[in-house]
Write an enzyme that holds these catalytic residues in place. Structure first.
Site, PDB file in Angstrom:
ATOM      1  N   HIS A  10       1.112  -1.047   0.499  1.00 51.21           N
ATOM      2  CA  HIS A  10       0.273  -0.402   0.362  1.00 51.21           C
ATOM      3  C   HIS A  10       0.879   0.881  -0.635  1.00 51.21           C
ATOM      4  O   HIS A  10       0.231   2.534   0.189  1.00 51.21           O
ATOM      5  CB  HIS A  10      -0.662  -0.389   0.753  1.00 51.21           C
ATOM      6  CG  HIS A  10      -0.366   0.472   2.884  1.00 51.21           C
ATOM      7  ND1 HIS A  10      -0.005  -0.583   3.522  1.00 51.21           N
ATOM      8  CD2 HIS A  10      -0.007   1.485   2.705  1.00 51.21           C
ATOM      9  CE1 HIS A  10       0.336  -0.415   4.435  1.00 51.21           C
ATOM     10  NE2 HIS A  10       0.098   1.107   4.621  1.00 51.21           N
ATOM     11  N   ASP A  46       0.392  -7.151   1.691  1.00 47.00           N
ATOM     12  CA  ASP A  46       0.497  -6.368   1.524  1.00 47.00           C
ATOM     13  C   ASP A  46       1.735  -5.959   1.687  1.00 47.00           C
ATOM     14  O   ASP A  46       2.159  -5.123   2.490  1.00 47.00           O
ATOM     15  CB  ASP A  46       0.096  -5.545   2.292  1.00 47.00           C
ATOM     16  CG  ASP A  46      -0.132  -3.811   2.719  1.00 47.00           C
ATOM     17  OD1 ASP A  46       0.303  -3.423   1.325  1.00 47.00           O
ATOM     18  OD2 ASP A  46       0.043  -3.755   3.835  1.00 47.00           O
ATOM     19  N   SER A  74       4.406   3.058   7.660  1.00 45.29           N
ATOM     20  CA  SER A  74       3.671   1.361   6.958  1.00 45.29           C
ATOM     21  C   SER A  74       4.707   0.857   6.266  1.00 45.29           C
ATOM     22  O   SER A  74       5.803   2.019   5.463  1.00 45.29           O
ATOM     23  CB  SER A  74       2.966   1.704   6.196  1.00 45.29           C
ATOM     24  OG  SER A  74       1.529   1.793   7.061  1.00 45.29           O
TER      25      SER A  74
END
Length: 186
Positions: free
Chosen positions: A18, A48, A126
């Site tokens: 992402h 992911d 992230s």
């Protein structure tokens, strides 16, 4: 803006899907301030995860540990760029709060077998590492619970390794290897 982990001195970086999904250009800023264009080597949206490569040599890779050996209550340190470049290279600490968590992301994906931590993970963290007390990467920071404080989630490195190896097996270059402490066995 997201984070990543160099896992090979030839410029291979592990991050979240992402973080790079839909990007027309990937710019990687190294700790020494160099900005390099990254090439997306492959992704696994369901897990992911993504691998990016920069043209650089002699980079210092992170050491990867054994996420299968983690216990609730152990030290957990999250490293990344929370809230963008203004707060880049931030380090936060907490503990491993739980193992084998399942969450649904904002876009409806189900992520399973995650590590839960109370080390603050914010947008921008992230793709960055979650490390243990030895400084070994044990997970890749991925998400946080929006409705609660202190509930971050990371993908165990034991789940990431086979995905990365599969992505790299499909690339024309020689496959790099994860750097690992020789005393750690998988």
């Amino acid at each position: 803006v997201g984070s990543g982990v160099i896992f090979d001195p030839a410029g291979y970086i592990l991050t979240n899907d992402h973080v790079v999904a839909g990007a027309s250009t990937i710019i990687v800023t190294l700790a020494d301030g160099r900005q390099l264009t990254g090439e997306l080597m492959g992704t696994d949206p369901g897990m992911d995860l993504a691998v990016v490569k920069v043209k650089a040599t002699g980079l210092s890779p992170a050491l990867f540990g054994n996420s299968d050996a983690l216990c609730v209550g152990e030290l957990a340190v999250a490293i990344g760029n929370p809230l963008g470049l203004e707060f880049q290279r931030s380090v936060t600490a907490g503990i491993i709060s739980a193992l084998n968590r399942t969450i649904e992301t904002d876009d409806g994906k189900i992520l399973e077998n995650l590590i839960q931590t109370d080390a603050p993970i914010n947008p921008g963290n992230s793709g960055g590492p979650l490390v243990n007390a030895k400084g070994e990467v044990v997970a890749i920071n991925s998400a946080k619970a929006q409705a609660a404080e202190g509930m971050g989630f990371a993908i165990p490195i034991s789940q990431a390794r086979p995905i990365v190896e599969e992505i790299l097996a499909q690339t024309p270059a020689a496959a790099p290897r994860f750097s690992a402490d020789p005393s750690v066995t998988d």
